[in-house]
Design a protein around this motif. Structure first.
Motif, PDB file in Angstrom:
ATOM      1  N   VAL A   1       0.844  -1.201   0.000  1.00 25.73           N
ATOM      2  CA  VAL A   1       0.000   0.000   0.000  1.00 25.73           C
ATOM      3  C   VAL A   1       0.881   1.252   0.000  1.00 25.73           C
ATOM      4  O   VAL A   1       0.600   2.220  -0.717  1.00 25.73           O
ATOM      5  N   ASP A   2       1.942   1.225   0.800  1.00 30.23           N
ATOM      6  CA  ASP A   2       2.878   2.363   0.841  1.00 30.23           C
ATOM      7  C   ASP A   2       3.520   2.582  -0.521  1.00 30.23           C
ATOM      8  O   ASP A   2       3.705   3.719  -0.980  1.00 30.23           O
ATOM      9  N   LEU A   3       3.843   1.462  -1.200  1.00 29.99           N
ATOM     10  CA  LEU A   3       4.439   1.542  -2.527  1.00 29.99           C
ATOM     11  C   LEU A   3       3.456   2.139  -3.532  1.00 29.99           C
ATOM     12  O   LEU A   3       3.843   2.923  -4.422  1.00 29.99           O
ATOM     13  N   ALA A   4       2.157   1.789  -3.402  1.00 29.76           N
ATOM     14  CA  ALA A   4       1.144   2.306  -4.324  1.00 29.76           C
ATOM     15  C   ALA A   4       0.997   3.818  -4.198  1.00 29.76           C
ATOM     16  O   ALA A   4       0.639   4.505  -5.174  1.00 29.76           O
ATOM     17  N   LEU A   5       1.308   4.368  -3.013  1.00 34.43           N
ATOM     18  CA  LEU A   5       1.174   5.814  -2.809  1.00 34.43           C
ATOM     19  C   LEU A   5       2.316   6.604  -3.437  1.00 34.43           C
ATOM     20  O   LEU A   5       2.203   7.835  -3.579  1.00 34.43           O
ATOM     21  N   ASP A   6       3.382   5.901  -3.807  1.00 35.14           N
ATOM     22  CA  ASP A   6       4.545   6.610  -4.353  1.00 35.14           C
ATOM     23  C   ASP A   6       4.253   7.266  -5.689  1.00 35.14           C
ATOM     24  O   ASP A   6       4.961   8.199  -6.097  1.00 35.14           O
ATOM     25  N   ILE A   7       3.238   6.770  -6.406  1.00 37.48           N
ATOM     26  CA  ILE A   7       2.967   7.329  -7.732  1.00 37.48           C
ATOM     27  C   ILE A   7       2.215   8.656  -7.635  1.00 37.48           C
ATOM     28  O   ILE A   7       2.061   9.353  -8.645  1.00 37.48           O
ATOM     29  N   PHE A   8       1.763   9.011  -6.433  1.00 40.45           N
ATOM     30  CA  PHE A   8       1.035  10.258  -6.259  1.00 40.45           C
ATOM     31  C   PHE A   8       1.980  11.318  -5.680  1.00 40.45           C
ATOM     32  O   PHE A   8       2.702  11.065  -4.706  1.00 40.45           O
ATOM     33  N   SER A   9       1.922  12.482  -6.258  1.00 41.94           N
ATOM     34  CA  SER A   9       2.805  13.567  -5.819  1.00 41.94           C
ATOM     35  C   SER A   9       2.121  14.518  -4.845  1.00 41.94           C
ATOM     36  O   SER A   9       2.767  15.418  -4.306  1.00 41.94           O
ATOM     37  N   GLU A  10       0.825  14.300  -4.618  1.00 50.14           N
ATOM     38  CA  GLU A  10       0.095  15.192  -3.719  1.00 50.14           C
ATOM     39  C   GLU A  10       0.611  15.035  -2.288  1.00 50.14           C
ATOM     40  O   GLU A  10       0.707  13.911  -1.778  1.00 50.14           O
ATOM     41  N   ASP A  11       0.941  16.165  -1.683  1.00 51.29           N
ATOM     42  CA  ASP A  11       1.510  16.102  -0.341  1.00 51.29           C
ATOM     43  C   ASP A  11       0.452  16.009   0.752  1.00 51.29           C
ATOM     44  O   ASP A  11       0.789  15.875   1.935  1.00 51.29           O
ATOM     45  N   TYR A  12      -0.817  16.069   0.389  1.00 47.46           N
ATOM     46  CA  TYR A  12      -1.870  15.972   1.409  1.00 47.46           C
ATOM     47  C   TYR A  12      -2.338  14.524   1.606  1.00 47.46           C
ATOM     48  O   TYR A  12      -3.307  14.276   2.320  1.00 47.46           O
ATOM     49  N   ILE A  13      -1.676  13.576   0.970  1.00 48.77           N
ATOM     50  CA  ILE A  13      -2.003  12.149   1.167  1.00 48.77           C
ATOM     51  C   ILE A  13      -1.143  11.613   2.307  1.00 48.77           C
ATOM     52  O   ILE A  13       0.095  11.686   2.265  1.00 48.77           O
ATOM     53  N   THR A  14      -1.777  11.093   3.321  1.00 49.38           N
ATOM     54  CA  THR A  14      -1.087  10.595   4.513  1.00 49.38           C
ATOM     55  C   THR A  14      -1.323   9.081   4.636  1.00 49.38           C
ATOM     56  O   THR A  14      -2.448   8.597   4.434  1.00 49.38           O
ATOM     57  N   PHE A  15      -0.267   8.357   4.978  1.00 48.48           N
ATOM     58  CA  PHE A  15      -0.375   6.913   5.173  1.00 48.48           C
ATOM     59  C   PHE A  15      -0.074   6.581   6.627  1.00 48.48           C
ATOM     60  O   PHE A  15       0.857   7.108   7.222  1.00 48.48           O
ATOM     61  N   GLN A  16      -0.894   5.661   7.207  1.00 44.99           N
ATOM     62  CA  GLN A  16      -0.647   5.237   8.581  1.00 44.99           C
ATOM     63  C   GLN A  16      -1.038   3.768   8.737  1.00 44.99           C
ATOM     64  O   GLN A  16      -1.944   3.267   8.078  1.00 44.99           O
ATOM     65  N   SER A  17      -0.304   3.094   9.613  1.00 44.81           N
ATOM     66  CA  SER A  17      -0.547   1.677   9.881  1.00 44.81           C
ATOM     67  C   SER A  17      -0.160   1.363  11.311  1.00 44.81           C
ATOM     68  O   SER A  17       0.808   1.924  11.843  1.00 44.81           O
ATOM     69  N   GLU A  18      -0.930   0.452  11.931  1.00 43.56           N
ATOM     70  CA  GLU A  18      -0.629   0.054  13.308  1.00 43.56           C
ATOM     71  C   GLU A  18       0.649  -0.779  13.377  1.00 43.56           C
ATOM     72  O   GLU A  18       1.347  -0.772  14.392  1.00 43.56           O
ATOM     73  N   LYS A  19       0.929  -1.508  12.306  1.00 42.79           N
ATOM     74  CA  LYS A  19       2.084  -2.399  12.284  1.00 42.79           C
ATOM     75  C   LYS A  19       2.925  -2.127  11.053  1.00 42.79           C
ATOM     76  O   LYS A  19       2.449  -1.578  10.051  1.00 42.79           O
ATOM     77  N   ASP A  20       4.183  -2.551  11.121  1.00 43.49           N
ATOM     78  CA  ASP A  20       5.070  -2.419   9.971  1.00 43.49           C
ATOM     79  C   ASP A  20       4.889  -3.578   8.995  1.00 43.49           C
ATOM     80  O   ASP A  20       5.296  -3.475   7.834  1.00 43.49           O
ATOM     81  N   GLU A  21       4.293  -4.649   9.480  1.00 44.84           N
ATOM     82  CA  GLU A  21       4.152  -5.830   8.627  1.00 44.84           C
ATOM     83  C   GLU A  21       2.813  -6.517   8.918  1.00 44.84           C
ATOM     84  O   GLU A  21       2.517  -6.887  10.047  1.00 44.84           O
ATOM     85  N   ILE A  22       2.013  -6.641   7.875  1.00 47.69           N
ATOM     86  CA  ILE A  22       0.746  -7.385   7.939  1.00 47.69           C
ATOM     87  C   ILE A  22       0.743  -8.330   6.742  1.00 47.69           C
ATOM     88  O   ILE A  22       0.660  -7.891   5.587  1.00 47.69           O
ATOM     89  N   ILE A  23       0.861  -9.605   7.002  1.00 47.60           N
ATOM     90  CA  ILE A  23       1.011 -10.591   5.936  1.00 47.60           C
ATOM     91  C   ILE A  23      -0.365 -11.115   5.512  1.00 47.60           C
ATOM     92  O   ILE A  23      -1.201 -11.469   6.347  1.00 47.60           O
TER      93      ILE A  23
END
Length: 483
Positions: A351-373
């Motif tokens: 999901v974090d990788l998918a956000l890289d294609i957007f240049s808008e700085d108002y998009i925020t990513f958050q997750s409770e864990k660093d890894e969810i398999i």
């Protein structure tokens, strides 16, 4: 529990048991009633027989006596004979004068006392006025029932000589024993019949409900979108056979209707798709046509800016061709079902990788864990996230500070992806249409993004939902099973 909620098998059980129980009770009631009637007839006839026999014996005594045959001499006439007659017939004998006073009795302790040993005046009146000159009085004591008969004995000229009274005790011990024995045997028989009825009801209900269960299972399994098998049940009643025939006919009609419906839906879908494709393609064709016509009119090989103009015309055509290509790709991607690849992924990372294609700085990513398999398709997961974010970006009105928050949440068996924005929200009339193909509220685009997302999510047995508030924003929530 209401009877209508019971199963057919239970109803058959109850019906058979109640039938046996009610029939046994009815037989018992009829037998007791018949016993009482026969008992009354028995005692009545027995008393009559005793009366006749005793009167015959007393007449014989009267014929043999040496005393004058008058009422006053009755105690002397029957002084000793009354005891013999009473003993022979096993019954007490009382003789009264015609006025109702006791003259003599076979009961030794019963002495003639006019004050206390008189016949009731009503009995005397009935005895005198009835055609038979016979009265029977019945009375019940604490533990016994007595019949007391009154009759005339006459002399040789049939002139009333005295009143004969026979107190008769109704002894029902023997008959009661017979009745008790019969009722006991009836109870045993009813119990055996009830056991037989339960057994019969079990097999009968199983036989009847077996066919109904088969029909019920088939009906529950009937689906419009698949081919349904017919019921093949043999050796059934006429009613079951009619029901099976009706079901099989319904299956034939359902299949015909399903084929017609599927054909109609496919034709309608293709018509709608063709209209949409034609509409989208016409949009870039118009500027392309105008550009070519303009180039034809203004083309001048001697023009010193000819190369610049050719490049401008070429760029315009290429831009419109790219638009047409993107239209074709969008429809191709929508029509193509996502392949169910199974890859073990770190959903947070993808999901974090998918956000890289957007240049808008108002998009925020958050997750409770660093890894969810989870086991998903990498490409399809990226498509879901990017389409949701694009939808949120396009929902931002002018004049506000846009904000989009992408959240990944780990739950026990599912992974949840939430995309929230502070855009214009979704109106009430559009809530039911939001996932429909080609539905869009934007001036550009083909309305396939959310429909494609829903298609992908449901392919992986996930869900997509949203909550929205007009002019405050919308949150889309996608859930995928981890396995």
């Amino acid at each position: 529990m209401k009877l209508k909620k019971l199963s057919l098998r239970t109803r058959i059980f109850i019906a058979m048991i109640l039938l046996v129980l009610l029939s046994s009770i009815l037989i018992g009631v009829v037998v007791i009633y018949q016993y009482n009637e026969e008992t009354q007839d028995y005692h009545r006839e027995r008393l009559i027989r005793k009366e006749k026999a005793i009167i015959t014996s007393l007449d014989y005594v009267i014929k043999q006596t040496s005393f004058e045959v008058i009422t006053e001499k009755v105690p002397l006439i029957f002084k000793s004979k009354i005891y013999e007659v009473a003993e022979v017939h096993n019954i007490q004998i009382n003789l009264y004068d015609l006025e109702g006073s006791l003259l003599i009795s076979s009961k030794s302790d019963l002495k003639p006392e006019v004050a206390t040993k008189c016949i009731d005046a009503e009995i005397l009146n009935n005895l005198l006025n009835t055609a038979e000159h016979r009265v029977v009085i019945k009375r019940d004591d604490e533990d016994a029932t007595y019949r007391s008969s009154y009759n005339y004995i006459t002399d040789a000229k049939f002139k009333p000589l005295a009143i004969l009274n026979l107190p008769y005790l109704e002894n029902d011990d023997f008959l009661s024993k017979e009745l008790d024995e019969f009722l006991r045997r009836l109870a045993y028989t009813s119990l055996l019949v009830m056991l037989a009825a339960v057994t019969l009801a079990f097999f009968l209900s199983k036989y009847i409900t077996k066919s109904l269960k088969t029909i019920s299972d088939k009906m529950q399994a009937t689906r419009l979108e698949k081919r349904n098998s017919k019921i093949d049940v043999t050796d059934n009643s006429e009613e079951i056979t009619a029901l099976v025939t009706s079901y099989n006919n319904m299956i034939d009609e359902l299949e015909e209707s399903a084929v017609k419906l599927a054909t109609s839906e496919r034709e309608q879908a293709w018509r709608e798709m063709a209209k949409q494709v034609a509409h989208e393609i016409k949009n870039p064709l118009t500027p392309m046509r105008l550009s070519v016509q303009s180039f034809q009119r203004k083309f001048d090989p001697k023009d010193e800016n000819i190369f610049q103009k050719v490049e401008e015309y070429s760029n315009t055509l290429i831009q419109q061709i790219d638009t047409m290509s993107s239209i074709a790709s969008a429809f191709s991607n929508f029509a193509k079902m996502p392949a169910q690849k199974k890859e073990t992924l770190n959903v947070v990372k993808i999901v974090d990788l998918a956000l890289d294609i957007f240049s808008e700085d108002y998009i925020t990513f958050q997750s409770e864990k660093d890894e969810i398999i989870a086991t998903l398709d990498r490409t399809q997961l990226i498509r879901v996230v990017t389409n949701l974010i694009k939808n949120s970006i396009q929902a931002m009105p002018d004049g506000i500070s846009p904000q989009i928050i992408v959240t990944v949440i780990d739950e026990e068996k599912i992974v949840k992806i939430m995309v929230s924005d502070n855009g214009i929200g979704i109106s009430e009339e559009n809530k039911l249409k939001i996932f429909e193909p080609k539905f869009t509220t934007k001036s550009s685009g083909m309305g396939l993004g959310l429909a494609m997302v829903k298609n992908i999510v449901e392919t992986y047995k996930g869900t997509i939902t949203f909550v929205t508030q007009k002019n405050e924003g919308t949150t889309f929530t996608v859930t995928f099973p981890k396995n």
